[in-house]
Design an enzyme around this catalytic site. Structure first.
Site, PDB file in Angstrom:
ATOM      1  N   TYR A 178       0.921  -1.363  -0.128  1.00 52.29           N
ATOM      2  CA  TYR A 178      -0.045  -0.025   0.014  1.00 52.29           C
ATOM      3  C   TYR A 178       0.818   1.204   0.027  1.00 52.29           C
ATOM      4  O   TYR A 178       0.719   2.145  -0.750  1.00 52.29           O
ATOM      5  CB  TYR A 178      -0.920  -0.179   1.376  1.00 52.29           C
ATOM      6  CG  TYR A 178      -1.763   1.179   1.345  1.00 52.29           C
ATOM      7  CD1 TYR A 178      -2.673   1.481   0.253  1.00 52.29           C
ATOM      8  CD2 TYR A 178      -1.535   2.198   2.183  1.00 52.29           C
ATOM      9  CE1 TYR A 178      -3.483   2.799   0.335  1.00 52.29           C
ATOM     10  CE2 TYR A 178      -2.163   3.395   2.148  1.00 52.29           C
ATOM     11  CZ  TYR A 178      -3.303   3.800   1.369  1.00 52.29           C
ATOM     12  OH  TYR A 178      -3.884   4.839   1.339  1.00 52.29           O
ATOM     13  N   ARG A 224       2.331   8.652  12.882  1.00 49.99           N
ATOM     14  CA  ARG A 224       1.945   9.990  13.600  1.00 49.99           C
ATOM     15  C   ARG A 224       0.286  10.323  13.628  1.00 49.99           C
ATOM     16  O   ARG A 224      -0.245  10.689  14.679  1.00 49.99           O
ATOM     17  CB  ARG A 224       2.494  11.106  13.001  1.00 49.99           C
ATOM     18  CG  ARG A 224       2.324  12.300  13.598  1.00 49.99           C
ATOM     19  CD  ARG A 224       2.616  13.616  12.639  1.00 49.99           C
ATOM     20  NE  ARG A 224       1.890  13.552  11.390  1.00 49.99           N
ATOM     21  CZ  ARG A 224       2.194  14.013  10.086  1.00 49.99           C
ATOM     22  NH1 ARG A 224       3.223  14.753  10.042  1.00 49.99           N
ATOM     23  NH2 ARG A 224       1.336  13.897   9.316  1.00 49.99           N
ATOM     24  N   ARG A 234     -10.823   4.348  10.421  1.00 50.82           N
ATOM     25  CA  ARG A 234      -9.572   3.747   9.535  1.00 50.82           C
ATOM     26  C   ARG A 234      -8.492   3.680  10.179  1.00 50.82           C
ATOM     27  O   ARG A 234      -7.989   4.579  11.177  1.00 50.82           O
ATOM     28  CB  ARG A 234      -9.567   4.470   8.073  1.00 50.82           C
ATOM     29  CG  ARG A 234      -9.117   5.746   8.265  1.00 50.82           C
ATOM     30  CD  ARG A 234      -8.903   6.581   6.898  1.00 50.82           C
ATOM     31  NE  ARG A 234      -8.341   7.677   7.038  1.00 50.82           N
ATOM     32  CZ  ARG A 234      -8.197   8.712   6.203  1.00 50.82           C
ATOM     33  NH1 ARG A 234      -8.572   8.552   5.009  1.00 50.82           N
ATOM     34  NH2 ARG A 234      -7.500   9.925   6.434  1.00 50.82           N
ATOM     35  N   PHE A 292      15.560  19.810  -1.621  1.00 55.63           N
ATOM     36  CA  PHE A 292      14.234  19.554  -1.927  1.00 55.63           C
ATOM     37  C   PHE A 292      14.044  17.975  -1.129  1.00 55.63           C
ATOM     38  O   PHE A 292      13.041  17.809  -0.514  1.00 55.63           O
ATOM     39  CB  PHE A 292      13.897  19.493  -3.229  1.00 55.63           C
ATOM     40  CG  PHE A 292      12.546  18.873  -3.695  1.00 55.63           C
ATOM     41  CD1 PHE A 292      11.205  19.349  -3.334  1.00 55.63           C
ATOM     42  CD2 PHE A 292      12.352  17.280  -4.057  1.00 55.63           C
ATOM     43  CE1 PHE A 292      10.066  18.940  -3.949  1.00 55.63           C
ATOM     44  CE2 PHE A 292      11.275  16.870  -4.471  1.00 55.63           C
ATOM     45  CZ  PHE A 292      10.190  17.461  -4.132  1.00 55.63           C
TER      46      PHE A 292
HETATM   47 MG    MG Z   1      -5.214   8.581   0.931  1.00 57.65          MG
END
Ligand code: MG
Length: 399
Positions: A178, A224, A234, A292
């Site tokens: 995921y 976090r 969720r 960056f």
């Molecule tokens: Mg999302």
């Protein structure tokens, strides 16, 4: 701003960094080139940059530091992914509709008229999707090689999000998968953009590092935001990890010991990516691209340090002090500095590890790889990590 200063009152160097942050990092100023055609292009781009500032203040700051043509590509890439995420997260929209949108999303990039009303669980996300034609027009002006990267990543990410649209994350493998779809692919896409810009020819040489860069950030956010996500019914914490400590995930909010052990286990897992992130950062040649990439990584390890063994994770939104963040931003100027920050923070986490914690062995090993990375690339550098820390680490992993 005042509250940030008060918070850092006992850390004077952070107050100096805050001052620099507020004065130096000004917001995007529209380019006022005279050509008529450019004026139209600019109007769409102005929307993109002002929206970027609203949907992500932290990324907006770092994106604006990038070299010009890369900056536009990265800004548009970010907005495209933000739009996808807004569709994924808006549970008020029926499953079949969200699935269809995620599936087709990459094709909307070639449609200069496409936009959608009423999707997104925050106002700024709805504004983005409702004006998405401005993003796709800006996209159409990009170099073909950038367009291809953005479109391919949007397609793969949309397909991956569909797999998890109505599925709980059970195994660690699924958790990694995921995170690969929603964040690893961001690392892959950004790396392709950097390589295509011609500024970073050697960054594409390793396929794993860009994925680890994304996973490290994503997992930090997932840890976090546990409480916030659970309040919205969720969770992204894999059952394979939390079920070692409780039978139902909600029990984590009530059992002090189980909740700390589970939290530390999650952090241990996230830290396994830190060494790859250092390796990736060590390959970057352009200082603006380095900045960056490095800033979010430094923020992530500082956040993990703050979260480690911290029971507040279950009751409030734990964040690093803005002053500490500003201080770290200004220190992250080159690889040596960033590596030293990683080493300092790894040592700090290590100092909090308790031997009876079930993941103490693994976290010690993970922290040691960060320290060893520092040692192997540390040449005539100032030595900030005392040798006893190494021996302590070694002793603990043997025990
Ligand atoms: Mg999302």
């Amino acid at each position: 701003m005042l509250s940030n200063i008060i918070e850092s009152a006992r850390h004077p160097h952070e107050i100096r960094a805050l001052y620099k942050l507020y004065t130096r990092y000004r917001s995007y100023k529209p380019d006022s080139r005279p050509l008529e055609e450019l004026a139209l292009v600019q109007r769409d781009l102005d929307f993109c940059y002002s929206t970027l500032g609203k949907v992500s203040r932290s990324f907006s700051v770092v994106i604006q530091q990038l070299p010009q043509d890369l900056r536009d590509a990265v800004c548009i890439f970010y907005l495209v992914l933000r739009a996808l995420d807004s569709i994924e997260d808006d549970t008020s929209i029926e499953y079949e509709i969200r699935k269809g949108l995620l599936e087709q999303f990459h094709t909307f990039l070639n449609d200069p008229d496409w936009s959608i009303k009423g999707v997104g669980d925050k106002k700024d996300y709805r504004v983005l999707l409702n004006n998405f034609q401005k993003v796709t027009r800006s996209y159409s002006y990009l170099d073909e090689s950038y367009k291809e990267v953005i479109k391919n990543i949007a397609r793969e990410m949309g397909e991956g999000m569909i797999l998890y649209l109505d599925k709980q994350i059970k195994t660690k493998e699924e958790y990694d998968e995921y995170c690969y779809y929603v964040a690893g692919l961001v690392g892959v896409g950004l790396t392709d953009l950097f390589v295509n810009s011609g500024l970073e020819p050697s960054l594409g040489s390793n396929d794993i590092y860009p994925v680890s860069m994304g996973l490290f950030l994503q997992k930090t956010n997932i840890i976090r935001d546990f409480r916030e996500d659970l309040n919205e019914n969720r969770t992204f914490w894999p059952e394979e990890i939390w079920s070692k400590y409780v039978n139902q995930i909600e029990e984590l909010k009530h059992s002090k010991r189980a909740s700390m052990e589970c939290l530390n286990d999650m952090i241990t897992d996230a830290l396994s990516h830190a060494e790859d992130c250092l390796s990736y950062l060590s390959l970057i040649q352009n200082p603006l691209i380095f900045n960056f990439c490095a800033i979010p990584q430094v923020m992530a390890i500082a956040t993990l340090d703050t979260l480690y063994d911290n029971s507040n994770v279950y009751s409030t939104n734990v964040k690093i002090r803005k002053g500490q963040a500003a201080d770290l931003i200004f220190k992250s100027t080159d690889f040596e500095e960033v590596r030293d920050i990683f080493i300092d923070l790894a040592n700090n986490i290590f100092s909090k590890v308790k031997l009876m914690d079930p993941s103490s062995d693994v976290i010690t090993k993970n922290l040691k790889t960060i320290l060893d990375h520092g040692r192997s690339t540390r040449t005539q550098m100032k030595v900030r990590v005392p040798d006893e820390v190494y021996s302590l680490t070694a002793n603990q992993s043997n025990s």
